[in-house]
Scaffold this motif. Structure first.
Motif, PDB file in Angstrom:
ATOM      1  N   HIS A  72       0.866  -1.185   0.000  1.00 46.89           N
ATOM      2  CA  HIS A  72       0.000   0.000   0.000  1.00 46.89           C
ATOM      3  C   HIS A  72       0.903   1.235   0.000  1.00 46.89           C
ATOM      4  O   HIS A  72       1.862   1.285   0.765  1.00 46.89           O
ATOM      5  CB  HIS A  72      -0.835   0.096   1.287  1.00 46.89           C
ATOM      6  N   ILE A  73       0.553   2.225  -0.809  1.00 51.89           N
ATOM      7  CA  ILE A  73       1.195   3.543  -0.669  1.00 51.89           C
ATOM      8  C   ILE A  73       0.090   4.556  -0.408  1.00 51.89           C
ATOM      9  O   ILE A  73      -0.902   4.612  -1.156  1.00 51.89           O
ATOM     10  CB  ILE A  73       1.978   3.956  -1.927  1.00 51.89           C
ATOM     11  N   TYR A  74       0.252   5.318   0.658  1.00 54.12           N
ATOM     12  CA  TYR A  74      -0.654   6.443   0.943  1.00 54.12           C
ATOM     13  C   TYR A  74       0.139   7.707   0.627  1.00 54.12           C
ATOM     14  O   TYR A  74       1.079   8.038   1.368  1.00 54.12           O
ATOM     15  CB  TYR A  74      -1.098   6.421   2.410  1.00 54.12           C
ATOM     16  N   HIS A  75      -0.229   8.361  -0.464  1.00 59.74           N
ATOM     17  CA  HIS A  75       0.576   9.521  -0.872  1.00 59.74           C
ATOM     18  C   HIS A  75      -0.047  10.806  -0.323  1.00 59.74           C
ATOM     19  O   HIS A  75      -0.901  11.426  -0.957  1.00 59.74           O
ATOM     20  CB  HIS A  75       0.702   9.565  -2.394  1.00 59.74           C
ATOM     21  N   LEU A  76       0.418  11.191   0.858  1.00 58.97           N
ATOM     22  CA  LEU A  76      -0.147  12.357   1.540  1.00 58.97           C
ATOM     23  C   LEU A  76       0.769  13.578   1.472  1.00 58.97           C
ATOM     24  O   LEU A  76       0.317  14.698   1.696  1.00 58.97           O
ATOM     25  CB  LEU A  76      -0.410  12.017   3.025  1.00 58.97           C
ATOM     26  N   ALA A  77       2.051  13.387   1.196  1.00 57.34           N
ATOM     27  CA  ALA A  77       2.995  14.510   1.209  1.00 57.34           C
ATOM     28  C   ALA A  77       2.620  15.520   0.129  1.00 57.34           C
ATOM     29  O   ALA A  77       2.386  15.143  -1.022  1.00 57.34           O
ATOM     30  CB  ALA A  77       4.414  13.990   0.953  1.00 57.34           C
ATOM     31  N   ALA A  78       2.532  16.776   0.525  1.00 53.50           N
ATOM     32  CA  ALA A  78       2.197  17.828  -0.455  1.00 53.50           C
ATOM     33  C   ALA A  78       2.388  19.197   0.179  1.00 53.50           C
ATOM     34  O   ALA A  78       2.436  19.321   1.411  1.00 53.50           O
ATOM     35  CB  ALA A  78       0.742  17.693  -0.907  1.00 53.50           C
ATOM     36  N   GLN A  79       2.477  20.212  -0.667  1.00 56.26           N
ATOM     37  CA  GLN A  79       2.331  21.600  -0.209  1.00 56.26           C
ATOM     38  C   GLN A  79       0.816  21.803  -0.170  1.00 56.26           C
ATOM     39  O   GLN A  79       0.162  21.890  -1.213  1.00 56.26           O
ATOM     40  CB  GLN A  79       3.015  22.550  -1.195  1.00 56.26           C
ATOM     41  N   SER A  80       0.236  21.902   1.020  1.00 57.72           N
ATOM     42  CA  SER A  80      -1.223  21.821   1.130  1.00 57.72           C
ATOM     43  C   SER A  80      -1.887  23.108   1.628  1.00 57.72           C
ATOM     44  O   SER A  80      -3.106  23.127   1.805  1.00 57.72           O
ATOM     45  CB  SER A  80      -1.599  20.671   2.076  1.00 57.72           C
ATOM     46  N   PHE A  81      -1.096  24.173   1.831  1.00 56.33           N
ATOM     47  CA  PHE A  81      -1.694  25.417   2.331  1.00 56.33           C
ATOM     48  C   PHE A  81      -2.038  26.309   1.136  1.00 56.33           C
ATOM     49  O   PHE A  81      -1.140  26.752   0.401  1.00 56.33           O
ATOM     50  CB  PHE A  81      -0.723  26.105   3.282  1.00 56.33           C
ATOM     51  N   VAL A  82      -3.316  26.544   0.941  1.00 56.27           N
ATOM     52  CA  VAL A  82      -3.776  27.251  -0.265  1.00 56.27           C
ATOM     53  C   VAL A  82      -3.089  28.616  -0.438  1.00 56.27           C
ATOM     54  O   VAL A  82      -2.556  28.902  -1.522  1.00 56.27           O
ATOM     55  CB  VAL A  82      -5.323  27.367  -0.263  1.00 56.27           C
ATOM     56  N   PRO A  83      -3.066  29.507   0.584  1.00 57.20           N
ATOM     57  CA  PRO A  83      -2.422  30.821   0.370  1.00 57.20           C
ATOM     58  C   PRO A  83      -0.955  30.727  -0.068  1.00 57.20           C
ATOM     59  O   PRO A  83      -0.498  31.549  -0.864  1.00 57.20           O
ATOM     60  CB  PRO A  83      -2.547  31.503   1.739  1.00 57.20           C
ATOM     61  N   ALA A  84      -0.230  29.725   0.417  1.00 58.39           N
ATOM     62  CA  ALA A  84       1.186  29.589   0.011  1.00 58.39           C
ATOM     63  C   ALA A  84       1.294  29.332  -1.484  1.00 58.39           C
ATOM     64  O   ALA A  84       2.309  29.629  -2.106  1.00 58.39           O
ATOM     65  CB  ALA A  84       1.857  28.464   0.795  1.00 58.39           C
ATOM     66  N   SER A  85       0.241  28.799  -2.076  1.00 58.51           N
ATOM     67  CA  SER A  85       0.310  28.500  -3.510  1.00 58.51           C
ATOM     68  C   SER A  85       0.202  29.757  -4.363  1.00 58.51           C
ATOM     69  O   SER A  85       0.578  29.743  -5.530  1.00 58.51           O
ATOM     70  CB  SER A  85      -0.756  27.466  -3.901  1.00 58.51           C
ATOM     71  N   TRP A  86      -0.315  30.862  -3.789  1.00 55.49           N
ATOM     72  CA  TRP A  86      -0.274  32.131  -4.517  1.00 55.49           C
ATOM     73  C   TRP A  86       1.115  32.762  -4.387  1.00 55.49           C
ATOM     74  O   TRP A  86       1.617  33.378  -5.304  1.00 55.49           O
ATOM     75  CB  TRP A  86      -1.340  33.105  -4.003  1.00 55.49           C
ATOM     76  N   SER A  87       1.727  32.597  -3.207  1.00 61.60           N
ATOM     77  CA  SER A  87       3.076  33.162  -3.011  1.00 61.60           C
ATOM     78  C   SER A  87       4.121  32.353  -3.774  1.00 61.60           C
ATOM     79  O   SER A  87       5.089  32.903  -4.267  1.00 61.60           O
ATOM     80  CB  SER A  87       3.448  33.156  -1.521  1.00 61.60           C
ATOM     81  N   PHE A  88       3.935  31.033  -3.823  1.00 65.91           N
ATOM     82  CA  PHE A  88       4.930  30.146  -4.456  1.00 65.91           C
ATOM     83  C   PHE A  88       4.238  29.178  -5.416  1.00 65.91           C
ATOM     84  O   PHE A  88       4.212  27.968  -5.178  1.00 65.91           O
ATOM     85  CB  PHE A  88       5.692  29.362  -3.377  1.00 65.91           C
ATOM     86  N   PRO A  89       3.678  29.720  -6.522  1.00 61.77           N
ATOM     87  CA  PRO A  89       2.933  28.820  -7.422  1.00 61.77           C
ATOM     88  C   PRO A  89       3.817  27.747  -8.061  1.00 61.77           C
ATOM     89  O   PRO A  89       3.425  26.576  -8.126  1.00 61.77           O
ATOM     90  CB  PRO A  89       2.344  29.774  -8.467  1.00 61.77           C
TER      91      PRO A  89
END
Ligand SMILES: C[C@H]1O[C@H](OP(=O)(O)OP(=O)(O)OC[C@H]2O[C@@H](n3cnc4c(=O)[nH]c(N)nc43)[C@H](O)[C@@H]2O)[C@@H](O)[C@@H](O)C1=O
Length: 327
Positions: A72-89
């Motif tokens: 099984h692989i549970y792929h949870l790792a991510a940049q998950s904070f929405v506002p950070a995606s505007w600062s660092f798209p």
């Protein structure tokens, strides 16, 4: 059975590790990065196998998967904070898409029988019209942030690798989830931490907020990680499933619920820096397909989740104060 959790040191990852440990029949591996904080998994560190791996490094991921051979692989790792995606798209897109591509390619190269859960998001739906609520998996995707676009790419890559190569991938579109250990930037945890700080005299009695009119569908993280297990045990490979509670609350209601647990007098102040270029107005999910396929249903009531989250911050801040005070 060997399970690999990417992002095991994070919020959902640490809860999933606890859940799998309690099952007793799973050998748990988890990836972390050199800069990962270990406090969420310190209490279980001797019962899991930690592997340092930068998921954006293709060779490192190939080596890691070939060595572990997870089922099984549970792929949870991510940049998950929405506002950070505007600062660092660019960073958000690179991190979220390339990491997952490396995992898929590594599984394909290793040619192992492995089921993969991909953590997609309700943010993919983005702009939803009132007559589309509650949102079903077939709804159009109208992303409102670079984060949402990155999750759509992850989602569609999951579909494509299933179609092209037959990889056993189940995609979960999880709506907002929270509970103890939620990162302090996310709204529930941010408000809870501020209230706990006010109670302890660590900040003036002002709670800073952003858009209180947005509506979200919250599930307890401890219910969500059970859903991830069930997604791989009983979900149909190639499918995508909403994971949600089926009820929605304004962020104002979230704040009011947390404030109902404290006697500290507070003043609410809008902090313009907390407002977003475009905020998803309402998210309410229809998880019927997942519930019918797997038998899952969320069990922890919202009030309990909020109470546990506030208590988590009270305990954490008190422990920090004791450490600083040397006692
Ligand atoms: C499903 C989805 O769920 C999460 O994304 P999110 O919904 O953006 O989560 P959040 O907790 O940052 O914001 C929720 C709402 O609350 C509003 N809001 C008001 N005042 C504050 C405030 O002070 N801070 C924050 N952060 N938000 C605030 C804010 O404007 C928004 O409308 C992630 O897990 C994401 O990874 C994911 O996939």
């Amino acid at each position: 059975m060997k399970a690999l959790i990417t992002g095991i040191t994070g919020f959902a990852g640490s809860h999933l590790a606890e859940y799998l440990l309690a099952r007793g029949d799973v050998e748990i591996y988890g990836t972390y990065r050199a800069r990962s904080r270990m406090d969420h998994i310190a209490h279980i560190a001797d019962r899991i196998r930690l592997v340092e791996c930068e998921l954006q490094d293709r060779e490192a991921v190939e080596k890691m998967i070939a060595q572990i051979k997870p089922e099984h692989i549970y792929h949870l790792a991510a940049q998950s904070f929405v506002p950070a995606s505007w600062s660092f798209p660019a960073e958000t897109l690179m991190n979220n898409i390339v990491s997952q591509l490396n995992i898929f390619e590594a599984v394909r190269m290793a040619d192992i029988p492995c089921k993969i859960q991909v953590a997609c998001s309700s943010e993919e739906y983005g702009l939803v019209y009132p007559d589309e609520l509650p949102v079903q998996e077939t709804n159009p995707l109208r992303p409102q942030s670079p984060y949402a676009v990155s999750k759509i790419a992850q989602d569609f890559l999951g579909y494509q690798y299933f179609q092209s190569y037959g990889l056993s991938i189940v995609r979960t579109r999880t709506f907002n989830h929270t509970g103890p250990r939620r990162g302090e930037r996310f709204v529930t945890s941010n408000f809870a931490k501020q209230i706990a700080q006010i109670e302890l005299g660590l900040q003036p009695p002002h709670v800073y907020v952003g858009n209180l009119q947005a509506r979200r569908d919250f599930t307890d993280v401890r219910d969500v990680v059970k859903a991830y297990w069930l997604a791989l045990e009983r979900g149909v490979p190639g499918s995508v499933y909403n994971i949600s509670s089926g009820s929605t609350r304004t962020i104002q209601e979230v704040l009011d619920t947390l404030l109902s647990f404290t006697s500290a007098p507070v003043q609410i102040l809008v902090d313009p820096k907390r407002l977003r270029p475009s905020d998803v107005e309402v998210l309410l999910g229809d998880a019927t397909a997942f519930c019918e396929q797997t038998g899952w249903k969320p069990e922890i009531p919202f009030h309990q989740t909020m109470r546990d989250l506030l208590q988590y911050w009270r305990d954490t801040l008190q422990a920090q104060a004791r450490t600083k005070g040397g006692g």
